[in-house]
Scaffold this active site. Structure first.
Site, PDB file in Angstrom:
ATOM      1  N   LYS A   1      -0.838  -4.502  -3.138  1.00 32.92           N
ATOM      2  CA  LYS A   1      -2.368  -4.095  -3.096  1.00 32.92           C
ATOM      3  C   LYS A   1      -1.873  -2.112  -3.232  1.00 32.92           C
ATOM      4  CE  LYS A   1      -5.837  -2.731  -0.124  1.00 32.92           C
ATOM      5  NZ  LYS A   1      -5.996  -2.159  -0.175  1.00 32.92           N
TER       6      LYS A   1
ATOM      7  N   SER B   1       0.777  -1.498  -0.152  1.00 33.47           N
ATOM      8  CA  SER B   1      -0.156   0.063  -0.027  1.00 33.47           C
ATOM      9  C   SER B   1       1.081   1.311   0.002  1.00 33.47           C
ATOM     10  CB  SER B   1      -0.905   0.103   1.262  1.00 33.47           C
ATOM     11  OG  SER B   1      -2.061   1.286   1.253  1.00 33.47           O
TER      12      SER B   1
ATOM     13  N   ASP C   1      10.830   5.915  -9.774  1.00 34.33           N
ATOM     14  CA  ASP C   1      10.256   6.425 -11.166  1.00 34.33           C
ATOM     15  C   ASP C   1      10.853   7.979 -11.196  1.00 34.33           C
ATOM     16  OD1 ASP C   1       8.179   4.544 -11.809  1.00 34.33           O
ATOM     17  OD2 ASP C   1       6.853   5.477 -10.635  1.00 34.33           O
TER      18      ASP C   1
END
Length: 723
Positions: free
Chosen positions: A514, A489, A500
C-alpha cells in the site's frame, strides 16, 4: 424527489442517450413473476424499482470531474473504460454469477459501451436499470431456494457423483433460468451437506437455511436508491484504483466516526465483498485483535446480540452490518464467519467478542528480551513490537510534554533494553497496518543520524521529501525488522528506509504494497475518497504494489493471492523515480548469501518450521480446491481427511511442547476458544519467528563485527534501483 417526480423523470428523454432499452427493462421488472417451484413466502410483496435523484446526478458529475482532473492516475472516460465499468459493476452485483443469466446480459449489451458517456453527464438510469433487474433476479433465486427448503431437504439426492464449482467468478454465465435452477439446487445441496457433516440435524439445518434465505429476501425488497448509486459509483471510481471510492452520506458518517476513534465496536475494518461483509484488517489493541479468533479475509454470515438469535447479514448493506456490530461498551456480539482458510462457504464458526473502545495505550509499542545460546556464546536480543504508528494528537495540541507516540515510546523502550545489555534489536512490524506518517519518519530517525526517509509524488509530478533532521541516534547496534503481508503503509516506509540505508535486515514475508495516499473530499451528496499521491523510497523505488521484499524470507500462513495490493483490481503499478542522496551504513552483499544459508540450515532441521510449512501446504491445498463433491460418501471421506490433518498438525505442535495430544477435533476447537479468551497467551509462530530474527542478528555479528555500531557511514548518491 417525490415518487411522482421520479415517474416523470424516468420518462423524460435523456439528451445524448438512448432510453428505449432502459424503459423496456424497467417495464420487465414491473411485470416479472417468480418461476419454477413456488416457495411458501409472502407473494404479496413486490419489488419497487429504485430511481436516481437529482442530487445523485450532480454528485456523479462532480465525481467524474474529480477523477479525470485530480486523481494520481491519468485516465480518461473512454469507450474502453465504459466496458470495464460495466464488467466491474456486474462483478459487484453478481460476482459469483448466480443470479443473472446470459439472456439477461444480452439485454445489457446495447448500453455496455455507452456507460462512460452517460457517467460524464450524470445520466444514471442505465446503471439503475441494471441494478433493478439484478435485484429482481435475486428475489426470484431466493424464492426458488426457499421452495426447495419447503419441499423438504430429505427430498434432495446425495447419491450421485455431482460436484459444484466453489468459485464461479471466472465461470461462464448460465445460459437461461433452467440452467440457473440446476445450479441453485446444487447450492442448496452443498449447504445441507456441509451442515450434516458438522453433525447438525435436518430440522436445525432447515431452520438455518430458511432464516438465511428469508433474511436475504427481506433485504432485497428493501433496496434503496442510495444502494444502487453507491454500487454504481464505486464500480466507476474503482477504475482509477481500489482505494478511490464514493461514500454515501450514511457511509461518510461511519467513516468519520471511525477516523475519530469514537466508535464502540470490535475494532475491525470491514468492506463489502459481493454479498458478504469481509474483514479487511483488525485494529491493534481493539477487542477483535485481543480476542484473537477473527482474521483478515474472514467473511461475516450472521451477527447475534448477547444470547439473542443470530441475524443473517448476507446481502446486507455495509453500513447496516456496521450498525449491527456496533453497540454499548462491555456488551457481547457474536459473529458467525466463514474463515479465510475454509474450503467452502458453508463452513462457518462463531466468534464472541466483547465490545469496547480502542484505547491508545493498548496500541502502544512493547518490549521483550530473549536469550539465545550459540555454542559457547550467549546472546541477549531485545524485541520491540510496534502494532501501529500512533500519536496522541489531542495531548500534543494541548501542549502535554509527555504525550504518547510511537517514536517517544520506542525511544524509551530502547533505553530500557540497552540497560538490560542487549546485543541486538528485533523490531516486529508484522500485522502493523500503518498509521501516522510523521511517526514513521521520526522512527527511522532513531536509527540513523539524519537524512531523507520517504519521497511523496503527487499527480503533477511534484516530489516532496520527508527528512529526519535530528542527528542524534537512539540505537546504533545491529537491527532486524520483521514484516509480513499485513505490514502496510507506514510500516513499509520504515522497513524500506532501514533496508535502503543498509541499517538492518528485513526478515519475513513481502509486505502489503500500500504505497498511495488518499484525501477525502466533500461532494454535494456524500464524499469522495481519492488517491492523490504515491510513496517512494529514498532509493527511488515505490512501495506501491510490490511492497518491501525481505532480505531473508520466512513463509507465512497468510494467503498472498487474497490479501495485498497486487491482489486488488486496478491497483496502481510499481514504478520508480530518481533516488535522493542518503547514507549507506552497511553493505550486506558480502554476507547475505551466508546469512540465508545459515537460516535455511536452521529451518531444515527445525521441527517448528516443519510444522509451519506443513500447515502452509495444507492451507494451500485447501485454497486450490476448485470444486466439492455433492456425493455424501465422497464428501464425508474428504471432510474426515481434512479433520485428521488439522488434528495431526495441532497434536504434533503440542508434542513439541511436551503436552498431551487432543483426542478429537472438538477438543482442539474447545482449547482454541479458551486460548483466544485468554489475553496472556502468545502465538507459537510469533515466538518462533522472533527467535529466528534473533539468530539472524547473531549471525550478522559473527560474520562482521563492524555491525556492532554504525560508525563511519559511506555517503551514497544512489541511482534509482528496483528493490
Amino acid at each position: 424527489m417525490t415518487i411522482a417526480e421520479r415517474i416523470v423523470a424516468r420518462h423524460l428523454p435523456q439528451q445524448g442517450f438512448k432510453t428505449g432499452l432502459c424503459k423496456a427493462m424497467t417495464m420487465a421488472l414491473l411485470v416479472a413473476t417468480p418461476f419454477g417451484l413456488q416457495a411458501k413466502v409472502d407473494d404479496s410483496l413486490t419489488y419497487e424499482p429504485v430511481a436516481p435523484t437529482i442530487d445523485q446526478a450532480r454528485a456523479n458529475i462532480l465525481i467524474a470531474r474529480q477523477l479525470q482532473f485530480t486523481h494520481f492516475r491519468e485516465l480518461g472516460i473512454s469507450d474502453e473504460l465504459s466496458g470495464d465499468v460495466f464488467d466491474a459493476y456486474l462483478e459487484y452485483l453478481d460476482g459469483q454469477k448466480i443470479y443473472l443469466t446470459q439472456q439477461d446480459l444480452n439485454q445489457f449489451q446495447r448500453v455496455r459501451m455507452q456507460l462512460g458517456a452517460a457517467l460524464k453527464t450524470g445520466q444514471l438510469q442505465p446503471g439503475f436499470d441494471i441494478y433493478n433487474l439484478t435485484q429482481q433476479r435475486i428475489i426470484e433465486r431466493l424464492k426458488f431456494a426457499l421452495s426447495l427448503i419447503d419441499q423438504g431437504i430429505d427430498q434432495l439426492d446425495f447419491s450421485s457423483d455431482e460436484s459444484m464449482l466453489l468459485d464461479r467468478s471466472d465461470a461462464n454465465w448460465e445460459p437461461n433460468q433452467k440452467a440457473l435452477d440446476a445450479l441453485w439446487i446444487k447450492r442448496v445441496k452443498n449447504a445441507v451437506l456441509a451442515q450434516r457433516l458438522n453433525g447438525t440435524d435436518d430440522d436445525t439445518i432447515t431452520e438455518n437455511l430458511r432464516r438465511r434465505f428469508e433474511g436475504q429476501l427481506k433485504r432485497a425488497y428493501q433496496a434503496r436508491s442510495e444502494d444502487a448509486f453507491q454500487a454504481y459509483m464505486n464500480a466507476f471510481t474503482g477504475m482509477w484504483d481500489p482505494h478511490t471510492s464514493y461514500f454515501s452520506p450514511r457511509t461518510s458518517e461511519n467513516f468519520n466516526i471511525n477516523m475519530s476513534l469514537s466508535l464502540e465496536g470490535i475494532g475491525a475494518v470491514l468492506q463489502s465483498d459481493n454479498e458478504y461483509t469481509k474483514v479487511v484488517r483488525l485494529v491493534p489493541g481493539g477487542p477483535a485483535s485481543k480476542q484473537g479468533q477473527l482474521q483478515p479475509a474472514d467473511r461475516i454470515v450472521s451477527v447475534a446480540q448477547g444470547d439473542e438469535k443470530p441475524v443473517n447479514v448476507i446481502g446486507w448493506r455495509l453500513d447496516e452490518v456496521v450498525d449491527l456490530i456496533r453497540g454499548p461498551r462491555n456488551s457481547v456480539v457474536t459473529l458467525e464467519v466463514i474463515p479465510a482458510n475454509a474450503s467452502d462457504e458453508t463452513i462457518t464458526k462463531a466468534i464472541a467478542i466483547k465490545r469496547d473502545e480502542v484505547k491508545l495505550e493498548e496500541q502502544s509499542a512493547s518490549k521483550d528480551v530473549i536469550e539465545l545460546q550459540r555454542g559457547d556464546t550467549d546472546y541477549t536480543v531485545g524485541v520491540i513490537t510496534i502494532p501501529t504508528f500512533y500519536a496522541d494528537f489531542q495531548a500534543m495540541q494541548a501542549g502535554d510534554p509527555n504525550y504518547k507516540s510511537t517514536t517517544r515510546d520506542v525511544r524509551n523502550l530502547i533505553k530500557e533494553l540497552e540497560a538490560d545489555g542487549v546485543d541486538g534489536l528485533v523490531v516486529d512490524l508484522r500485522n502493523n497496518g500503518g498509521g501516522a506518517l510523521h511517526e514513521a519518519n521520526d522512527l527511522v530517525g532513531l536509527f540513523i543520524d539524519k537524512g531523507p526517509t520517504v519521497q511523496i509524488r503527487n499527480a503533477n509530478n511534484d516530489v516532496q521529501v520527508l527528512k529526519d533532521e535530528d542527528p542524534s541516534v537512539a540505537y546504533d547496534g545491529p537491527l532486524v525488522v520483521l514484516t509480513n503481508r499485513m505490514s502496510a503503509s507506514a510500516s513499509e516506509i520504515f522497513a524500506g528506509a532501514i533496508q535502503d540505508y543498509g541499517r538492518g535486515l528485513v526478515v519475513g514475508s513481502q509486505t502489503f504494497g500500500k504505497g498511495t495516499v488518499q484525501a477525502v473530499r466533500p461532494l454535494n451528496h456524500g464524499q469522495l475518497k481519492i488517491t492523490q499521491s504515491k510513496f517512494y523510497r529514498v532509493s527511488g523505488g515505490s512501495t506501491q504494489h510490490k511492497g518491501v521484499i525481505p532480505d531473508i524470507e520466512i513463509p507465512s500462513r497468510i494467503d498472498k493471492s487474497r490479501i495485498g495490493e497486487d491482489a486488488l483490481d486496478h491497483a496502481l503499478p510499481w514504478d520508480q523515480i530518481e533516488a535522493v542522496p542518503h547514507n549507506r551504513y552497511f553493505d550486506f552483499s558480502g554476507i547475505i548469501d551466508e546469512l540465508r544459508q545459515r537460516h535455511e540450515e536452521r529451518f531444515s532441521t527445525s521441527p517448528e518450521f516443519g510444522l509451519l510449512q506443513q500447515e502452509i501446504d495444507f492451507l494451500q491445498a485447501q485454497r486450490e480446491m476448485d470444486s466439492v463433491s455433492l456425493n455424501f460418501e465422497a464428501r464425508k471421506t474428504q471432510h474426515e481427511q481434512i479433520e485428521r490433518t488439522r488434528l495431526s498438525i495441532a497434536n504434533a505442535r503440542r508434542e513439541l511442547r511436551g503436552e498431551e495430544p487432543f483426542a478429537t477435533l472438538e477438543d482442539l476447537e474447545d482449547w482454541q476458544d479458551q486460548q483466544a479468551a485468554d489475553l496472556n497467551t502468545t502465538d507459537d509462530e510469533l515466538d518462533f519467528v522472533i527467535r529466528e530474527g534473533g539468530h539472524i542478528m547473531a549471525d550478522m555479528l559473527e560474520l562482521d563485527r563492524r555491525m556492532v555500531s554504525i560508525v563511519a557511514p559511506k555517503q551514497y548518491t544512489a541511482k534509482a534501483s528496483a528493490q
